[in-house]
Scaffold this motif. Structure first.
Motif, PDB file in Angstrom:
ATOM      1  N   LYS A  79       0.857  -1.195   0.000  1.00 46.18           N
ATOM      2  CA  LYS A  79       0.000   0.000   0.000  1.00 46.18           C
ATOM      3  C   LYS A  79       0.892   1.243   0.000  1.00 46.18           C
ATOM      4  N   ALA A  80       0.599   2.161  -0.893  1.00 48.03           N
ATOM      5  CA  ALA A  80       1.426   3.363  -1.012  1.00 48.03           C
ATOM      6  C   ALA A  80       1.429   4.166   0.289  1.00 48.03           C
ATOM      7  N   GLU A  81       0.263   4.221   0.962  1.00 44.66           N
ATOM      8  CA  GLU A  81       0.198   5.053   2.181  1.00 44.66           C
ATOM      9  C   GLU A  81       1.060   4.501   3.309  1.00 44.66           C
ATOM     10  N   TRP A  82       1.353   3.192   3.294  1.00 42.03           N
ATOM     11  CA  TRP A  82       2.234   2.624   4.318  1.00 42.03           C
ATOM     12  C   TRP A  82       3.651   3.201   4.192  1.00 42.03           C
ATOM     13  N   CYS A  83       3.967   3.682   2.994  1.00 44.14           N
ATOM     14  CA  CYS A  83       5.345   4.113   2.710  1.00 44.14           C
ATOM     15  C   CYS A  83       5.657   5.517   3.216  1.00 44.14           C
ATOM     16  N   GLU A  84       4.627   6.242   3.628  1.00 42.81           N
ATOM     17  CA  GLU A  84       4.815   7.663   3.939  1.00 42.81           C
ATOM     18  C   GLU A  84       5.912   7.945   4.961  1.00 42.81           C
ATOM     19  N   GLY A  87      17.804  14.326   3.067  1.00 44.01           N
ATOM     20  CA  GLY A  87      18.254  15.092   1.910  1.00 44.01           C
ATOM     21  C   GLY A  87      18.134  14.413   0.561  1.00 44.01           C
ATOM     22  N   ALA A  88      17.602  13.209   0.546  1.00 39.28           N
ATOM     23  CA  ALA A  88      17.430  12.527  -0.742  1.00 39.28           C
ATOM     24  C   ALA A  88      15.997  12.720  -1.236  1.00 39.28           C
ATOM     25  N   ASN A  89      15.804  12.429  -2.493  1.00 37.78           N
ATOM     26  CA  ASN A  89      14.470  12.496  -3.064  1.00 37.78           C
ATOM     27  C   ASN A  89      13.806  11.131  -2.850  1.00 37.78           C
ATOM     28  N   ALA A  90      12.562  11.120  -2.396  1.00 35.51           N
ATOM     29  CA  ALA A  90      11.900   9.826  -2.171  1.00 35.51           C
ATOM     30  C   ALA A  90      10.493   9.846  -2.738  1.00 35.51           C
ATOM     31  N   VAL A  91      10.093   8.739  -3.323  1.00 37.83           N
ATOM     32  CA  VAL A  91       8.708   8.611  -3.773  1.00 37.83           C
ATOM     33  C   VAL A  91       8.142   7.285  -3.275  1.00 37.83           C
ATOM     34  N   ALA A  92       6.865   7.313  -2.958  1.00 35.88           N
ATOM     35  CA  ALA A  92       6.190   6.097  -2.513  1.00 35.88           C
ATOM     36  C   ALA A  92       5.600   5.405  -3.733  1.00 35.88           C
ATOM     37  N   MET A  93       5.682   4.082  -3.759  1.00 40.40           N
ATOM     38  CA  MET A  93       5.105   3.366  -4.882  1.00 40.40           C
ATOM     39  C   MET A  93       4.421   2.091  -4.409  1.00 40.40           C
ATOM     40  N   GLU A  94       3.208   1.899  -4.920  1.00 38.69           N
ATOM     41  CA  GLU A  94       2.444   0.719  -4.534  1.00 38.69           C
ATOM     42  C   GLU A  94       2.793  -0.423  -5.479  1.00 38.69           C
ATOM     43  N   ILE A  95       3.477  -1.424  -4.937  1.00 41.06           N
ATOM     44  CA  ILE A  95       3.801  -2.591  -5.764  1.00 41.06           C
ATOM     45  C   ILE A  95       3.504  -3.861  -4.976  1.00 41.06           C
ATOM     46  N   ASN A  96       2.777  -4.769  -5.604  1.00 46.77           N
ATOM     47  CA  ASN A  96       2.588  -6.103  -5.038  1.00 46.77           C
ATOM     48  C   ASN A  96       3.564  -7.011  -5.778  1.00 46.77           C
TER      49      ASN A  96
END
Lengths: 244, 85
Positions: free
Chosen positions: A35-40, A50-59
């Protein structure tokens, strides 16, 4: 520019790996989980470093989910330099009582997931003639563990996958290695009884459990150019619990 | 650019061979020294280039026949790719 994807990184070892890679200067970190929201929380922690981060939903058990995710990363960042196959679950039980479903779900996520992910990213790494893939195995994949036939088989399988992929991709500058953690303090091990924990402790020469950062440090080494001539290897991070 | 020219360019790049070596009949394995990974990479690139015209990916069973420039061109034509791009 360097980009890393870490599966199962909403918490625990996966999150520690994201944070360590960020500290080491990896610019873009793709935090993925079911779940993408778990990654927040992980995303925020990485950004704070200081790094760039993005959340991604992957099963990771679904090839289509992985392919879509990897395509999105390539579109956004242009490359994937580091892939850490960390997503894993346990469904413990004695062999005699283990259901087919318990077997399948663990093998699907822990082993098939790493295969599908490796397949998807290697396509881009081959083209770039560089890349580092790190699979998170386990000490039980090397020594076995009562009550974990499914989990240990998946982790032993990961070790073999690591070696075969390393042989296939080595000539193209793509390295594949594994880290085999021993007993690490995390949500996955919190659920064990005191009795089990004490028994395990007595088998660890260093007399203590490991921290998620201990695993992350080994992963970061394998992912980095410091390990430029290292492929097909398994680094054990287990306090001496097993010495192969 | 013709289909053959386009495919030839991809083959030259992937196998690191000069245009004069990549004749329509030159066998990737025997004549051009490609290994299995080279061929997998070649198929990937062909898919990337022509995927939108041939339903995405090339089925595994079809890849075994793609042994030369000529064979790839014929295969793509059979999938409906035009001679002139």
């Amino acid at each position: 520019m360097s980009t890393a994807i870490v599966t199962g990184s909403a918490r625990g070892i996966g999150r520690a790996i994201c944070e360590k890679l960020a500290k080491d200067g990896v610019e873009n970190i793709v935090v993925c989980d079911v779940k993408a929201e778990w990654c927040e929380e992980t995303v925020e922690a990485v950004k704070a470093l200081g790094a760039n981060a993005v959340a991604m939903e992957i099963n990771v058990a679904e090839g289509a989910s992985i392919d879509a995710g990897v395509e999105a990363i390539i579109k956004q960042f242009g490359a994937i330099d580091i892939c850490v196959n960390n997503a894993g679950i346990t469904r413990d039980g004695l062999l005699m009582r283990m259901t087919e479903e318990d077997w399948d779900s663990v093998l699907d996520i822990n082993l098939k997931g790493a295969f599908l992910m490796t397949k998807a990213v290697s396509r881009h790494m081959l083209r770039a003639r560089k890349g580092s893939i790190v699979n998170i195995a386990s000490v039980v994949g090397l020594m076995g563990n009562a009550g974990q036939c499914n989990y240990s088989a998946s982790k032993g399988g990961l070790v073999a996958l690591t070696k075969s992929a390393a042989r296939e991709l080595g000539a193209r500058g793509v390295r594949v290695n594994a880290v085999a953690p021993g007993f690490i303090k995390s949500k996955m091990t919190d659920v064990l009884t005191e009795d089990v924990k004490n028994r395990m402790l007595s088998a660890i020469p260093m007399g203590k459990f490991g921290e998620v950062e201990d695993v992350a440090n080994a992963v970061a080494f394998l992912a980095s150019d410091a390990a430029a001539y290292v492929t097909g290897q398994v680094i054990s991070v287990n306090g001496g619990m097993l010495m192969p | 650019m013709t289909l053959e020219e386009k495919v030839k360019t991809i083959i030259c790049e992937t196998l690191n061979r000069g245009a004069e070596e990549v004749t329509p009949a030159a066998d990737f394995n025997n004549d051009l020294g490609a290994d299995s990974l080279d061929l997998a990479e070649l198929v990937m690139k062909i898919e990337d280039e022509f995927g939108s015209m041939i339903d995405g990916s090339i089925p595994e069973e079809d890849t075994a026949n793609l042994k030369s420039l000529g064979a790839i061109v014929e295969y793509l034509k059979s999938k409906g790719v035009a001679d002139e791009l």
